[in-house]
Design an enzyme around this catalytic site. Structure first.
Site, PDB file in Angstrom:
ATOM      1  CG  ASP A   1      -2.097   0.952   0.755  1.00 32.74           C
ATOM      2  OD1 ASP A   1      -2.292   1.726   0.050  1.00 32.74           O
ATOM      3  OD2 ASP A   1      -3.409   0.880   1.710  1.00 32.74           O
TER       4      ASP A   1
HETATM    5  C1  BGC Z   1      -4.677   3.175  -0.210  1.00 33.08           C
HETATM    6  C2  BGC Z   1      -5.025   1.796  -0.974  1.00 33.08           C
HETATM    7  C3  BGC Z   1      -5.554   2.393  -2.468  1.00 33.08           C
HETATM    8  C4  BGC Z   1      -3.502   3.305  -2.778  1.00 33.08           C
HETATM    9  C5  BGC Z   1      -3.880   3.892  -3.795  1.00 33.08           C
HETATM   10  C6  BGC Z   1      -3.586   3.958  -0.107  1.00 33.08           C
HETATM   11  O1  BGC Z   1      -3.998   5.139   0.467  1.00 33.08           O
HETATM   12  O2  BGC Z   1      -4.901   2.742   0.913  1.00 33.08           O
HETATM   13  O3  BGC Z   1      -6.250   1.599  -0.485  1.00 33.08           O
HETATM   14  O4  BGC Z   1      -5.425   0.957  -3.346  1.00 33.08           O
HETATM   15  O5  BGC Z   1      -3.967   4.317  -1.552  1.00 33.08           O
HETATM   16  O6  BGC Z   1      -4.420   4.690  -4.277  1.00 33.08           O
END
Ligand code: BGC
Length: 754
Positions: free
Chosen positions: A295
């Protein structure tokens, strides 16, 4: 060093020489010949790559469109040209992405095309209901089609990878991200996750309407303590495996090609550095052969987590835990060369990781045609197409849950559906004439100007009803200056519709709340409107369960309409005025108050289950144990009667099966759909078992007076669990089965597993 053009020529020659076929399906066993060709191609490519270029393929940066958080690097263009950034996200639209792909293909030494990722969570441009809403449809076909359509729309705008499905089990509605998942149940959550994977990836990844799915957030992100986002997760391995891991596994078994780590720690180790999760479980036990992406900057965050002293150690920990791609942290790109030189990570592992990423690019057909997803005409034809908008309406209607429907004071008929012959309605509340908030959280590219509001929905559905509109209140603060206008509107109307709830920022990532009642002065507003004595319908729109006990006690008709996306208004209006009979059922328990949390249906019995006559039993002094609305609950304009539960046998052999059936009759005056639910309770286990577990469901349609027999088959698979020694099996003994309209009601019977 060879010139990039020479090498790109090599790539195209290789493509031609090997006669690359694109018959890959992600569900079928891969044809061997195709595999060999792919391996040969990827091997020769990896042979050409420098360590820096390899690290580049394991690097993902966000484009300058700052959507999900701070952008760590603004020099990604240089990184891209140098082959140090092999993947991008948040870069979309054909016009924008095509130039970036051109740089990757024409200006980097090896010409390897980019993956373009995006959080297409419940829509690209056309926005569908938030995932928690759509789960309430209990309709896997609708959900799969939604996923297919939004993927197709995003694919037309350059996207070839989405960070979806989110299958985190969540039992705490304070957690804002509860909106993004399917609720509290592992069985239903897995089925929904799998349906989304099928919808997103289709049967053939080289089809340019399908894209890579990403199962997230691995693992147990939904169990953040106290519902505070990014907070600690700590649970037993039994609980992890029994209730939290199954949806990830089921979604992966459906063919999902990528996995995203979670921000949280599990058993003291942040997921992005957690070898137990990323290697032992994911690779060794489950046989996952796609790639894992972190993430957002979660490798870097292992420093503040306190398991590594600096970013270099963080990169080493993540790499050796089994994480292939670094999202936005830039640490793989920065430290992999040094770590290899120092012997802290192995080049063979690096090659393996690069292979896993390149395989996905290959399967998408990007080596054959890097511009496969970048066709302007297709984009124009696809965005907001009729097919998308029609399905957005259907999905929105199927997501609505009717929580209460009683006659208004002095009336004998249920308040809903409203009659189109009414003279007037007052439409009051901050969500009544509101486009943006209907889109809900994660409406990344959703265009609010395309949203049909509730007020417009009512105008279309009941054109002869006069609407007296007043906003009345806001989502924050305590400004009551709009109350007078709202009261005046209510006074001159036959019925009041209150469009209340949360705005789109009040749920989702980094949007946890410690109190989950109606935010701002909305509670005060509805109390004042109620005091006028008019019939009131509450339409609650929110990204999470709200504690609406007062509304349940005082307002005769209550509808939970979540955030339903582009077609919110018509979906709600058609339901209010009876063109659609609601059939949604909650997939998350609605607590009475925050103190009850966590409250979920598949809890344990305890040694002192509640007994009103015994003080020393498990309870609160100030609130009952019962939630406001249980898992599986939802009403219809018609009524259903459940009768005649039958078992094919009251004894079952370990390798046998039994059928449990019941008859459901539509006893009301409207045609309607009903989600018939099947639960099992294992009465005695070597470890304690939940009071009920969902094991099946069927959504049926019944005309007034019609009845249908619904059957569920039980096999030993439905009875297995992690026993005392952690083996996964069923234990002989007595079981209860339940067929009912929710987790709290239904018919019961018993059988014995021999
Ligand atoms: C989130 C994810 C997301 C990623 C990319 C993160 O802050 O937890 O769910 O896919 O950002 O945007």
């Amino acid at each position: 060093m060879r010139h990039y053009l020479k090498l790109t020529t090599n790539i195209s020659m290789l493509v031609a020489m090997l006669g690359l076929g694109w018959g890959f399906t992600n569900n079928d066993p891969k044809p061997k010949v195709e595999d060999e060709k792919m391996n040969e191609f990827i091997d020769s490519l990896i042979n050409e790559m420098t360590i820096e270029e390899k690290a580049g393929q394991l690097t993902l940066y966000t484009s300058g469109w700052d959507v999900t958080g701070p952008v760590l690097r603004d020099d990604y263009m240089d990184e891209l040209r140098a082959g140090r950034a092999g993947n991008l996200f948040n870069a979309h639209t054909v016009d924008y992405a095509i130039n970036l792909q051109k740089i990757a293909v024409e200006e980097t030494r090896l010409g390897i095309p980019l993956l373009f990722g995006l959080d297409v969570i419940h829509g690209y441009k056309t926005t569908f209901p938030i995932p928690l809403a759509e789960a309430a449809s209990w309709d896997l076909e609708v959900i799969e089609k939604t996923a297919h359509l939004y993927s197709k729309e995003a694919a037309s705008a350059g996207i070839n990878w989405t960070y979806n499905p989110m299958v985190d089990i969540a039992r705490d509605p304070r957690w804002g991200r509860i909106a993004e998942g399917s609720g509290e149940d592992p069985y239903l959550g897995g089925l929904i996750g799998a349906a989304k994977v099928r919808g997103i990836q289709g049967m053939d990844l080289s089809d340019p309407t399908t894209i890579l799915a990403c199962v997230k957030h691995f693992a147990a992100y939904g169990a953040s303590q106290a519902g505070r986002d990014y907070h600690t997760v700590d649970m037993s391995d039994r609980e992890l495996r029994q209730n939290y891991l199954p949806p990830y596994k089921v979604a992966l078994d459906a063919g999902a090609t990528t996995v995203m780590t979670s921000f949280n720690e599990v058993d003291g180790v942040p997921a992005s550095g957690n070898k137990y999760l990323m290697t032992e479980i994911l690779r060794n036990e489950w046989g996952f052969d796609g790639f894992v992406v972190t993430d957002y900057t979660s490798i870097n965050e292992m420093v503040p987590h306190g398991v590594v002293a600096d970013l270099k150690e963080a990169a080493e920990l993540a790499f050796n835990a089994g994480v292939q791609m670094d999202m936005q942290g830039g640490v793989y790109s920065q430290y992999i060369p040094e770590l290899i030189a120092e012997g802290k990570i192995k080049e063979a592992t690096l090659d393996e990781y690069v292979r896993q990423v390149l395989e996905m690019k290959y399967k998408l057909g990007l080596f054959e045609d890097p511009y496969r997803y970048l066709n302007k005409e297709r984009e124009q034809e696809t965005l907001y197409s009729k097919e998308l908008m029609d399905h957005a309406l259907l999905a929105a209607k199927e997501s609505i849950v009717l929580l209460k429907n009683e006659p208004a004071k002095g009336q004998s008929e249920q308040l809903l559906p409203l009659k189109k012959s009414l003279n007037s309605v007052a439409l009051i509340g901050p969500l009544a004439d509101n486009q943006k908030d209907m889109l809900g959280t994660w409406h990344v590219a959703g265009d609010e100007t395309k949203v049909v509001t509730l007020i417009d929905g009512i105008k279309q559905t009941a054109p002869n009803v006069k609407i007296n509109y007043a906003r009345g209140a806001d989502f924050n603060g305590d400004d009551r200056s709009g109350f007078a206008e709202a009261i005046a509107a209510a006074k001159k109307s036959d019925v009041v519709i209150m469009a209340i709830g949360e705005d789109y920022t009040q749920s989702g990532e980094a949007a946890s709340r410690s109190e989950i009642g109606l935010p701002g002065p909305q509670q005060a507003l509805i109390e004042e409107i109620h005091a006028l004595g008019k019939p009131v319908v509450a339409v609650v729109m929110a990204g999470r369960p709200l504690t609406i006990e007062w509304i349940d006690e005082n307002i005769p008709a209550v509808m939970n309409a979540w955030h339903l996306g582009t077609m919110s208004g018509p979906a709600i209006a058609q339901t209010l005025f009876g063109d659609h009979n609601p059939a949604g059922k909650l997939t998350i328990t609605f607590p009475k108050n925050v103190g009850q949390i966590p409250v979920y249906y598949n809890m344990k019995n305890t040694g002192r289950p509640f007994d009103a006559n015994n003080k020393y039993t498990s309870k609160y002094l100030d609130v009952s144990n019962e939630p406001l609305y249980p898992f599986g609950y939802g009403k219809s304009y018609t009524s259903f009667d459940y009768s005649g539960i039958e078992l094919s046998s009251t004894n079952m052999e370990m390798n046998g099966s039994i059928t449990v059936s019941a008859t459901i009759k539509n006893t009301g005056k409207y045609a309607g759909k009903e989600v018939v639910q099947f639960y099992i309770r294992d009465l005695v286990g070597s470890v304690t078992r939940p009071v009920k577990e969902l094991k099946g469901f069927e959504k049926i349609s019944l005309a007034p007076g019609e009845s249908k027999k619904v059957s569920f088959t039980v096999t030993v698979k439905d009875l297995e669990f992690y026993t005392r020694d952690m083996s996964y099996k069923a234990e002989p003994g007595d079981f209860k089965v339940f067929i009912g309209p929710s987790s709290a009601e239904g018919l019961e019977a018993d059988f014995t597993l021999k």
